[in-house]
Design an enzyme around this catalytic site. Structure first.
Site, PDB file in Angstrom:
ATOM      1  CB  CYS A  69      89.778 -38.980  28.667  1.00 41.42           C
ATOM      2  SG  CYS A  69      91.484 -39.517  28.355  1.00 41.42           S
TER       3      CYS A  69
ATOM      4  CG  HIS B  12      87.820 -42.678  26.109  1.00 40.78           C
ATOM      5  ND1 HIS B  12      87.358 -41.430  25.740  1.00 40.78           N
ATOM      6  CD2 HIS B  12      89.150 -42.550  26.315  1.00 40.78           C
ATOM      7  CE1 HIS B  12      88.373 -40.584  25.722  1.00 40.78           C
ATOM      8  NE2 HIS B  12      89.474 -41.233  26.078  1.00 40.78           N
TER       9      HIS B  12
END
Length: 531
Positions: free
Chosen positions: A344, A466
């Site tokens: 991310c 994630h």
């Protein structure tokens, strides 16, 4: 208690603490699991949560990680009603306010308290009412301490919430930090008489030692406060359950690297605004893998893999890496053939530039990235939160192309590639190219949405996803690829992390049931007997 239609509203029980980090979340999780084991349809609730460790619900909304975990313990799908307000700190005195899973505004602590809390109160009451209408029991969790006298007049998460829910309160105290009797007596003394009446018992948590030596103190405490001690819960090691707060990283027991050098050494950069560190929990359970968090250059060592994790403020955390010398060490590690991964915000930092024309992340409109991939990320006020499913786009070593991946995305930046790249890391099947995927100009992957990037030799890769290491087969194959690159024998054991997590729920529940008077808890819940 019954509602206007004479239908019995859900029973309630609330855990409040003498301080933060006394173990409220895990005890609430245990009670959630016990209720499930006993055939009771239960749900968790925390009106306001402050955490950078969030959870994405099945419908793509963001709530606190603890309530997502508690919903899993209950065996139900998480919804935003279980945590209607989430505060995600961005700077020392400011946070992003997430309401029912979507960003509402960035606010200072003063603005939130003085201007927004009256509106938040109505949101909280409505969410709680919906849960009480749908479930047989609701397990509420407070925040911090109910004895914060400067906050009590606009409280929406402790004693005022208990009143709205008509919830009896169990007060939790942490004996491991010391001063447990003083913290309990002091808390009870500060509470107003009607608040003290709502406290129905005390739980002493994280005990180590011979409980018989504690008995005189417990008897004194019960006489002093006029409330029963319902349980002394011993400290429980090695639970495969996620933590809510990054402060817990200081107390986690990480394995030390074997002197033989036969373990893989994975260094995770501990960013000041580290978010979603539960991404790496499965790595902690892998045999032959040493995981450690690195916060300054002195802790660098000789890692086999460096992971740049997620962050609530990628710009400022990138500058932190630059100012501490960690970025230089990472770049040298890569130049010397080392492996690195970005998740991310960590993936965003790997590009050429971070652009912030609307000053969403910081007061800097542009910051140079690490220049590891030919891409730039532009921040905007819209936030993407969704569950994703995809496959590895191209194999590298032990990781085969087509390996299935599941996870979730939470980010505010859009990444565009400035020139052709060899390949994306993943191809996601959950989104179409109508969203103008960043690879659209350079890759023929249709009608799928490509994600991330990977170097030709597979040593460097990044992704927005994630939870990628929660995919057992991918994690196993990737670790074997690193082992083979280091001249180590591959492992033939696949660690089933999801199964370990389910066993941990049951282990926690069994442990708490053994040391907590659950018959008393059942009697206390809204004054009703267990049916």
């Amino acid at each position: 208690m019954t509602d206007a239609n004479n239908r019995r509203a859900a029973a309630t029980i609330m855990l409040q603490g003498t301080a933060s980090d006394v173990g409220k979340s895990l005890l609430a999780t245990a009670i959630c699991r016990i209720l499930k084991q006993d055939g009771i349809k239960a749900a968790p609730f925390k009106s306001q949560n402050m955490s950078l460790n969030s959870y994405v619900t099945p419908d793509g909304k963001e709530i606190g990680r603890a309530q997502g975990m508690q919903a899993d313990a209950c065996g139900i799908a998480a919804t935003t009603d279980m945590n209607p307000i989430l505060l995600k700190p961005k700077q020392d005195m400011a946070a992003q306010v997430v309401v029912h899973g979507k960003p509402f505004a960035d606010m200072s602590a003063r603005d939130y308290r003085e201007r927004y809390l009256p509106e938040a109160e109505q949101i909280v009451k409505a969410a709680l009412a919906r849960l009480r209408d749908e479930y047989e029991a609701v397990v509420l969790e407070g925040a911090g301490s109910p004895a914060e006298v400067n906050l009590k007049d606009r409280d929406i998460v402790n004693m005022r919430l208990a009143g709205w829910a008509d919830a009896p309160v169990l007060l939790v105290a942490d004996i491991d930090r010391g001063g447990v009797f003083a913290s309990i007596v002091g808390t009870m003394d500060i509470l107003e008489p009607e608040e003290r009446d709502r406290v129905r018992g005390v739980i002493i948590n994280k005990f180590r030692g011979d409980v018989s030596l504690l008995t005189p103190g417990l008897e004194w405490l019960e006489r002093k406060i006029g409330k029963p001690v319902l349980g002394v819960v011993p400290y429980l090691d090695d639970l495969q359950l996620e933590d809510e707060d990054g402060a817990s990283l200081d107390s986690k027991g990480y394995r030390k690297k074997a002197a033989t050098g036969q373990e893989l050494d994975i260094a995770i950069l501990r960013l000041p605004r580290l978010s979603n560190f539960t991404d790496f929990d499965p790595l902690l359970q892998e045999p032959g893998v040493n995981v450690r968090y690195v916060r300054d250059a002195r802790e660098w060592g000789e890692p086999d893999v460096v992971i740049v994790p997620g962050s609530k403020n990628a710009t400022e955390d990138l500058l932190f890496l630059r100012n501490t010398g960690l970025e230089s060490l990472l770049l040298r590690h890569i130049e010397e053939g080392g492996r690195a991964t970005g998740i991310c915000a960590g993936y965003q930092m790997m590009g050429r530039r971070l652009l912030d024309p609307d000053l969403v992340e910081s007061d800097l409109p542009e910051v140079a990235g690490m220049n590891l991939f030919p891409m730039e990320t532009t921040y905007a006020k819209d936030k993407k939160t969704e569950r994703v499913i995809g496959t590895v786009a191209a194999g590298f070593g032990a990781v085969s192309p087509g390996a299935e991946i599941q996870g979730y995305e939470i980010h505010m930046g859009r990444t565009d590639f400035l020139e052709p790249v060899l390949q994306p890391f993943l191809v996601q099947s959950s989104r179409l190219t109508g969203e103008q995927a960043p690879y659209q100009r350079y890759h023929p992957y249709q009608p799928f949405h490509p994600d991330g990037a990977i170097s030709e030799d597979g040593r460097l890769w990044g992704t927005y996803v994630h939870g990628i290491f929660h995919n057992d087969r991918f994690r196993h194959d990737w670790l074997n690829e690193v082992r083979q690159g280091n001249g180590l024998a591959p492992s033939d054991r696949i660690t089933a992390f999801g199964r370990l997590r389910e066993l941990s729920f049951d282990r926690l529940a069994d442990h708490v049931r053994l040391h907590l008077d659950m018959e008393a808890v059942y009697r206390i819940m809204n004054g009703g007997e267990r049916e």
